[in-house]
Structures are given as C-alpha cells and as structure tokens.
Scaffold this motif. Sequence first.
Motif, short mmCIF file in Angstrom:
data_model
loop_
_atom_site.label_atom_id
_atom_site.label_comp_id
_atom_site.label_asym_id
_atom_site.label_seq_id
_atom_site.Cartn_x
_atom_site.Cartn_y
_atom_site.Cartn_z
N LYS A 28 19.06 -6.96 61.26
CA LYS A 28 20.32 -7.01 60.52
C LYS A 28 21.32 -6.09 61.20
O LYS A 28 20.96 -5.07 61.77
CB LYS A 28 20.12 -6.54 59.08
CG LYS A 28 19.42 -7.53 58.22
CD LYS A 28 19.38 -7.05 56.79
CE LYS A 28 18.70 -8.08 55.91
NZ LYS A 28 18.69 -7.67 54.51
N ARG A 29 22.59 -6.50 61.12
CA ARG A 29 23.69 -5.70 61.66
C ARG A 29 24.86 -5.75 60.69
O ARG A 29 25.19 -6.81 60.17
CB ARG A 29 24.16 -6.30 62.99
CG ARG A 29 23.83 -5.46 64.15
CD ARG A 29 24.27 -5.99 65.47
NE ARG A 29 25.44 -6.84 65.49
CZ ARG A 29 25.65 -7.75 66.43
NH1 ARG A 29 24.77 -7.94 67.37
NH2 ARG A 29 26.73 -8.48 66.41
N VAL A 30 25.49 -4.62 60.47
CA VAL A 30 26.66 -4.56 59.60
C VAL A 30 27.90 -4.76 60.47
O VAL A 30 28.02 -4.14 61.53
CB VAL A 30 26.73 -3.21 58.86
CG1 VAL A 30 28.01 -3.09 58.06
CG2 VAL A 30 25.52 -3.05 57.96
N CYS A 69 25.89 -14.97 58.87
CA CYS A 69 26.74 -13.94 58.31
C CYS A 69 26.80 -14.06 56.80
O CYS A 69 27.06 -15.14 56.26
CB CYS A 69 28.15 -14.07 58.90
SG CYS A 69 29.19 -12.67 58.49
N ASN A 72 29.66 -9.20 55.09
CA ASN A 72 29.92 -8.29 56.21
C ASN A 72 28.64 -7.84 56.89
O ASN A 72 28.60 -6.80 57.53
CB ASN A 72 30.73 -7.07 55.74
CG ASN A 72 29.95 -6.18 54.81
OD1 ASN A 72 28.92 -6.57 54.28
ND2 ASN A 72 30.45 -4.98 54.60
N GLU A 73 27.59 -8.64 56.76
CA GLU A 73 26.31 -8.31 57.37
C GLU A 73 25.76 -9.53 58.09
O GLU A 73 25.86 -10.65 57.62
CB GLU A 73 25.33 -7.88 56.27
CG GLU A 73 23.99 -7.43 56.79
CD GLU A 73 23.10 -6.97 55.66
OE1 GLU A 73 22.84 -5.76 55.59
OE2 GLU A 73 22.67 -7.82 54.87
#
Length: 95
Positions: A28-30, A69, A72-73
């Motif tokens: 996961k990436r913000v 997406c 916002n993640e």
Amino acid sequence: MKMISVLLLLSSLLGTPAVPSRRPSCHKRVLKEHNCHNIPEGVENLRRVDEGLRDHFWEGNGCEVICYCNWNELLCCPKDIFFGAKISFVIPCNS
C-alpha cells in the motif's frame, strides 16, 4: 521416547533458516498531494490502465504491477495476483 522425538523435531525446526517467499507481494502507498481523481499522467510513476477500468494504474515502466486507488491510497499488486492468471493476460498494456 516421545520427549526425544519432540526435541529432535524442535531442533530441526530451529536449525532451518527462514526463506523469504519468492512470490511478489502487494503493498500500500498513500498519495501525498493527490487523490484518485486528480493523479496527472506520469505522476507517482503511474499510468492509467484503461478508461473502462477507473482508478486502476500501471506502476513503473512495465506492465507487471497494477495499482487500485481508493481515495488517497494505492493498493499495488502483481497483475497475476490482482486479476488472476486467467484474466491478467487480456488487460491492455500501454507502456
């Protein structure tokens, strides 16, 4: 006799080094300053997959990792894990 068997089993398990899985995993990436609807092309190293697949992006230069997406993640996975082997080969690649 049972105690000796248990001790041998435990010693063999403790002596075996842990081997990392060769299967790539998801991560996961913000998104810091963007959300799913305002990611410009090329920002965050992402490219839209297709207009029909909203909020799906290719990550990197190739077409092996796909991201979904959620506001916002980003959830990014190898395409075979994300879609399954039977579907992943028909997803268009716009590299």
